[in-house]
Design a protein around this motif. Structure first.
Motif, PDB file in Angstrom:
ATOM      1  N   PRO A   1     -44.335  47.513  42.604  1.00  0.00           N
ATOM      2  CA  PRO A   1     -45.380  47.426  43.867  1.00  0.00           C
ATOM      3  C   PRO A   1     -45.098  45.276  44.425  1.00  0.00           C
ATOM      4  O   PRO A   1     -44.592  44.697  43.743  1.00  0.00           O
ATOM      5  CB  PRO A   1     -46.581  47.197  43.186  1.00  0.00           C
ATOM      6  CG  PRO A   1     -46.562  48.013  42.530  1.00  0.00           C
ATOM      7  CD  PRO A   1     -45.074  47.827  41.678  1.00  0.00           C
ATOM      8  N   GLN A   2     -45.430  45.446  45.850  1.00  0.00           N
ATOM      9  CA  GLN A   2     -45.023  43.902  46.108  1.00  0.00           C
ATOM     10  C   GLN A   2     -46.114  43.297  46.449  1.00  0.00           C
ATOM     11  O   GLN A   2     -47.451  43.755  46.654  1.00  0.00           O
ATOM     12  CB  GLN A   2     -44.325  43.984  47.643  1.00  0.00           C
ATOM     13  CG  GLN A   2     -43.362  44.427  47.319  1.00  0.00           C
ATOM     14  CD  GLN A   2     -42.128  44.541  46.407  1.00  0.00           C
ATOM     15  OE1 GLN A   2     -42.021  43.189  47.295  1.00  0.00           O
ATOM     16  NE2 GLN A   2     -41.302  45.306  45.474  1.00  0.00           N
ATOM     17  N   THR A   3     -46.368  41.913  46.527  1.00  0.00           N
ATOM     18  CA  THR A   3     -47.375  41.024  47.089  1.00  0.00           C
ATOM     19  C   THR A   3     -47.068  40.206  48.712  1.00  0.00           C
ATOM     20  O   THR A   3     -46.153  40.679  49.096  1.00  0.00           O
ATOM     21  CB  THR A   3     -47.507  40.211  45.832  1.00  0.00           C
ATOM     22  OG1 THR A   3     -46.411  38.922  46.603  1.00  0.00           O
ATOM     23  CG2 THR A   3     -47.459  40.143  44.441  1.00  0.00           C
ATOM     24  N   ASP A   4     -48.921  40.189  49.050  1.00  0.00           N
ATOM     25  CA  ASP A   4     -48.664  39.301  50.264  1.00  0.00           C
ATOM     26  C   ASP A   4     -47.920  38.427  50.321  1.00  0.00           C
ATOM     27  O   ASP A   4     -46.927  37.944  51.704  1.00  0.00           O
ATOM     28  CB  ASP A   4     -50.199  39.067  51.042  1.00  0.00           C
ATOM     29  CG  ASP A   4     -50.772  40.255  51.460  1.00  0.00           C
ATOM     30  OD1 ASP A   4     -50.197  41.195  51.847  1.00  0.00           O
ATOM     31  OD2 ASP A   4     -51.599  40.642  50.410  1.00  0.00           O
TER      32      ASP A   4
ATOM     33  N   ARG B   1     -47.359  47.233  54.914  1.00  0.00           N
ATOM     34  CA  ARG B   1     -48.295  46.543  53.697  1.00  0.00           C
ATOM     35  C   ARG B   1     -49.282  47.333  51.958  1.00  0.00           C
ATOM     36  O   ARG B   1     -48.322  47.137  51.305  1.00  0.00           O
ATOM     37  CB  ARG B   1     -48.624  45.116  54.359  1.00  0.00           C
ATOM     38  CG  ARG B   1     -47.719  44.587  54.635  1.00  0.00           C
ATOM     39  CD  ARG B   1     -48.671  43.519  55.969  1.00  0.00           C
ATOM     40  NE  ARG B   1     -47.910  42.127  56.330  1.00  0.00           N
ATOM     41  CZ  ARG B   1     -48.261  40.636  55.210  1.00  0.00           C
ATOM     42  NH1 ARG B   1     -48.180  40.420  53.967  1.00  0.00           N
ATOM     43  NH2 ARG B   1     -46.564  40.453  55.815  1.00  0.00           N
ATOM     44  N   THR B   2     -50.007  47.896  53.376  1.00  0.00           N
ATOM     45  CA  THR B   2     -50.506  48.415  52.081  1.00  0.00           C
ATOM     46  C   THR B   2     -49.825  49.589  50.791  1.00  0.00           C
ATOM     47  O   THR B   2     -49.664  49.947  49.917  1.00  0.00           O
ATOM     48  CB  THR B   2     -52.032  49.934  52.404  1.00  0.00           C
ATOM     49  OG1 THR B   2     -52.523  48.518  53.577  1.00  0.00           O
ATOM     50  CG2 THR B   2     -52.249  50.331  51.536  1.00  0.00           C
TER      51      THR B   2
ATOM     52  N   TYR C   1     -46.631  49.297  50.628  1.00  0.00           N
ATOM     53  CA  TYR C   1     -46.219  48.551  49.667  1.00  0.00           C
ATOM     54  C   TYR C   1     -45.894  48.139  48.256  1.00  0.00           C
ATOM     55  O   TYR C   1     -46.480  47.488  47.346  1.00  0.00           O
ATOM     56  CB  TYR C   1     -45.111  47.370  50.311  1.00  0.00           C
ATOM     57  CG  TYR C   1     -43.809  47.687  51.005  1.00  0.00           C
ATOM     58  CD1 TYR C   1     -42.820  48.282  50.177  1.00  0.00           C
ATOM     59  CD2 TYR C   1     -43.728  47.461  52.479  1.00  0.00           C
ATOM     60  CE1 TYR C   1     -41.478  48.815  50.778  1.00  0.00           C
ATOM     61  CE2 TYR C   1     -42.411  48.296  52.825  1.00  0.00           C
ATOM     62  CZ  TYR C   1     -40.944  48.806  51.503  1.00  0.00           C
ATOM     63  OH  TYR C   1     -39.707  49.184  52.900  1.00  0.00           O
ATOM     64  N   LYS C   2     -48.075  47.124  49.040  1.00  0.00           N
ATOM     65  CA  LYS C   2     -48.703  46.831  47.266  1.00  0.00           C
ATOM     66  C   LYS C   2     -49.195  47.496  46.274  1.00  0.00           C
ATOM     67  O   LYS C   2     -50.002  47.767  45.897  1.00  0.00           O
ATOM     68  CB  LYS C   2     -49.890  45.875  48.423  1.00  0.00           C
ATOM     69  CG  LYS C   2     -48.740  44.685  48.780  1.00  0.00           C
ATOM     70  CD  LYS C   2     -50.397  44.107  49.251  1.00  0.00           C
ATOM     71  CE  LYS C   2     -51.555  44.683  50.318  1.00  0.00           C
ATOM     72  NZ  LYS C   2     -52.385  43.512  51.000  1.00  0.00           N
ATOM     73  N   THR C   3     -49.215  48.843  46.927  1.00  0.00           N
ATOM     74  CA  THR C   3     -50.036  50.093  45.997  1.00  0.00           C
ATOM     75  C   THR C   3     -49.092  50.782  46.048  1.00  0.00           C
ATOM     76  O   THR C   3     -48.651  50.973  44.518  1.00  0.00           O
ATOM     77  CB  THR C   3     -51.152  51.164  46.731  1.00  0.00           C
ATOM     78  OG1 THR C   3     -50.312  51.462  48.160  1.00  0.00           O
ATOM     79  CG2 THR C   3     -52.205  50.264  47.570  1.00  0.00           C
TER      80      THR C   3
END
Length: 223
Positions: free
Chosen positions: A134-137, A156-157, A159-161
């Protein structure tokens, strides 16, 4: 427990994938992985199907496994490049890149390996499965600036989830994704390796194309 956003993403992926037509199963000694090949990357789809038909993936191995990054299968770079070096009279074979922003390096993505060539063209006999993390903003913002790209809100969603390897976007061709067996892919990505990222206990696989009947059964089960 699935969040509403994650559930929505999985539903969107299911609706998109059901419109596709080509599926491949990797029969590994860790379990089975089912892949969907994208129609939006027809050259890479057909390249993989031809390689399977020729038997290139009958007794293949995941021979470069990097935890929380990717699991690479097929021929190694060194093998391909050494063969080309030994036979300079033969033309170098690469497949032109089919990079599109909507196909990205989310967890479970199927990509084509390549060497460091400016055209970003792919090998004919090397694939990789994305695991990533998972990535952060903040991480995604930094990548947008560094690579001069723009992630969509849905990317983005994702990559973050779900996670992935966004730093590979726009550099390698993604031509499919895992639709069943992500737990198997995770198990493969977590095997013990040596200093060259080669699993200490070989992880083997055979790739087979699913029949129309098998695809219908698969899609019905996923609805």
């Amino acid at each position: 427990m699935r969040t509403p956003v994650l559930t929505l993403l999985l539903l969107i992926f299911a609706l998109i994938t059901n419109a596709q037509s080509t599926y491949v199963r990797l029969i590994t000694n860790k379990g089975n992985i089912t892949l969907l090949l994208y129609d939006k990357t027809p050259k890479h789809r057909d390249m993989f199907l031809q390689a399977i038909k020729k038997g290139l993936y009958n007794k293949a191995q995941f021979n470069r496994v990097i935890k929380s990054f990717v699991s690479q299968g097929g021929e190694l770079d060194e093998t391909i490049l050494e063969r080309e070096k030994l036979h300079p009279e033969l033309p170098i074979q690469r497949l032109a890149a089919e990079i599109t922003p909507i196909l990205f390096h989310k967890k479970g993505a199927l990509g084509a390996g390549r060497n460091d060539n400016p055209e970003k063209s792919s090998y004919f006999s090397q694939i990789y499965l994305v695991v990533g993390k998972p990535q952060t903003d903040e991480q995604l913002d930094a990548l947008e600036k560094k690579k001069d790209i723009k992630f969509s809100p849905s990317q983005r969603t994702t990559y973050k989830t779900l996670g992935g390897t966004p730093h590979l976007d726009n550099d390698y061709t993604i031509f499919g994704e895992i639709i069943e067996g992500m737990d198997v892919a995770d198990a493969i990505n977590n095997v013990t390796t040596n200093r060259n990222d080669l699993p200490l206990v070989p992880v083997t696989f055979k790739a087979v194309v699913l029949s129309k009947k098998e695809v219908q059964k698969l899609n019905k089960a996923r609805l």
